[in-house]
Design an enzyme around this catalytic site. Sequence first.
Site, PDB file in Angstrom:
ATOM      1  N   GLU A 271     -21.350  22.198  23.877  1.00  0.00           N
ATOM      2  CA  GLU A 271     -20.495  23.311  24.309  1.00  0.00           C
ATOM      3  C   GLU A 271     -19.828  22.960  25.625  1.00  0.00           C
ATOM      4  OE1 GLU A 271     -22.321  27.136  24.871  1.00  0.00           O
ATOM      5  OE2 GLU A 271     -23.311  27.123  22.920  1.00  0.00           O
ATOM      6  N   GLU A 325     -15.113  36.548  20.808  1.00  0.00           N
ATOM      7  CA  GLU A 325     -16.165  37.233  20.048  1.00  0.00           C
ATOM      8  C   GLU A 325     -16.478  38.567  20.714  1.00  0.00           C
ATOM      9  OE1 GLU A 325     -19.404  34.348  18.823  1.00  0.00           O
ATOM     10  OE2 GLU A 325     -18.076  33.017  19.945  1.00  0.00           O
ATOM     11  N   LYS A 328     -20.208  39.850  21.875  1.00  0.00           N
ATOM     12  CA  LYS A 328     -21.114  39.108  22.761  1.00  0.00           C
ATOM     13  C   LYS A 328     -21.477  39.962  23.961  1.00  0.00           C
ATOM     14  CE  LYS A 328     -21.843  34.977  23.045  1.00  0.00           C
ATOM     15  NZ  LYS A 328     -22.021  33.559  23.309  1.00  0.00           N
ATOM     16  N   GLU A 334     -17.736  36.345  28.659  1.00  0.00           N
ATOM     17  CA  GLU A 334     -18.451  35.963  27.433  1.00  0.00           C
ATOM     18  C   GLU A 334     -17.656  36.298  26.174  1.00  0.00           C
ATOM     19  OE1 GLU A 334     -21.394  34.386  26.664  1.00  0.00           O
ATOM     20  OE2 GLU A 334     -21.380  33.762  28.760  1.00  0.00           O
TER      21      GLU A 334
END
Length: 464
Positions: A271, A325, A328, A334
């Site tokens: 990541e 997303e 999250k 995030e």
Amino acid sequence: MARRLDFLRASILSLCMLACFIFSSADPSSVGVNYGRVADNLPDPKTVAQFVVKQGIGRVKIYDSNPAVLQAFARTGVQLIIGLPNENITTMAKDTSAAYTWVLKNVAAYFPATRITSIAVGNEVLATVPYLAGDLLGAMNNLHSALVNLKLDGYIKVSTPHSLSVLESSYPPSQGRFNQTWVDSVIHPILNFLVTTGSIVMVNVYPFFAYKGNPAEVALDYALFQPAKNVQDPTNNLQYSSLFDAQVDAFYSAMVALNSQFQYLPIVVTETGWPSQGDKDEGGSSVQNAATYNGNLVKHLLSGSGTPLRPGKSIDTFIFALFNENKKPGPLSERNYGLFYPDMKPVYPLNFTSGDHSSPGNSRGPPKKGGSSDGKFCLAKDGISDSQLQAALDFACGPGGADCKPIQPGQACFEPNNLHAHASYAFNSYFQLNHQKEGTCYFSGSAEVKSWNPSTTSCKWPSR
Ligand SMILES: *[C@@H]1O[C@H](CO)[C@@H](O)[C@H](O)[C@H]1NC(C)=O
Ligand SMILES: *[C@@H]1O[C@H](CO)[C@@H](O)[C@H](O)[C@H]1NC(C)=O
Ligand SMILES: *[C@@H]1O[C@H](CO)[C@@H](O)[C@H](O)[C@H]1NC(C)=O
């Protein structure tokens, strides 16, 4: 094999500073993405898989083994790292038959049509769920044993993504060291496991966190791969032009400080990324910075320059993340790491390949020249129709004179019992019988030369 090649390359590097440039430039790192799905508004997996292929993205990492996702990537040629969630680690550690069943259902059932390359066991376990640390190696071992039993260990590696926070020091890069709390009990044994099983090191690397945590000391340009004053490592005088390289090398130094043998372990950055939006106290998060970071990251990886401690050594890297997303938890950032919105519109423009022709799964450049002592293998390509593969297989085993005995039922290379694997074995036999001559790994476009040795403990693939 890979380790031997690295060693070879390392010696060549130190011996002939000019010639090695040819090696390094022929081995660009490839760029992948993390397909996280903590959202309630994403397109269905089939649509996503087609979208990924269209973008020229050759590698994808997922956080679980969702059947619809594994199915969606079948026959796309996209290489997949799948995940075993943290909450399942203990079961896999304690129960070998659960591990075997898991591999059977989540890996063997889809491979090789779905090109699974590794299993990421948990995610940042030491940093986020340290009470599971004692089960981590056990789970990895049991999953690996299951792969061995199913004769898939030659194709699929087992590893675990670490957070960079397992380092207790990361500056200067040459002085990177692991947190003493974890070294003897967890980290060192896991690195031994990775060496023994020919696996890879997985690490998540976020210059963004370093900048966010310390904006006064970390120069934004340095964090974004922008031209800036280089940072020199006083121990070895190496010059760092990006925090990403410095962080990767700090992890590398920490490994080598434990055992010099660990220098040959390939590092995969599972990541990295930069948020396009964040809370007020998350300095640095912006569309502009995210575009700069990821754009420069891709250029850096495709240049094949490696890092100062491992020049010319590719670093396969997975950008976090494919989509924003919305479910999250945590700070605003995030939910804003995505390269794309859920409607698949880009958050900012980004190219995944250097040229205008995107060829998914083939972003590693042509087969290396001059590395023949490591072995060249002729394998069936992904995405070739069954009828074309069968015709090529029939030719290889018939008029072609390939040795196809080992892929007969009950023989050493019968497993995995599928057309792709059998065709690959036959193509390779033909290619070796013909002394790897130009044009003998073609089969109407069904085959390609790889330097990757598919042999398992029981089934040896010939090479010169
Ligand atoms: C993995 O964990 C989830 C959540 O606890 C559970 O529902 C699931 O059954 C577990 N899977 C396996 C294979 O143990
Ligand atoms: C090392 O890990 C322990 C346990 O997680 C933690 O309490 C400690 O703060 C860490 N040390 C450093 C220097 O990061
Ligand atoms: C992407 O590549 C195309 C074609 O090579 C180029 O025109 C475009 O400027 C690139 N975009 C970015 C953001 O680098």
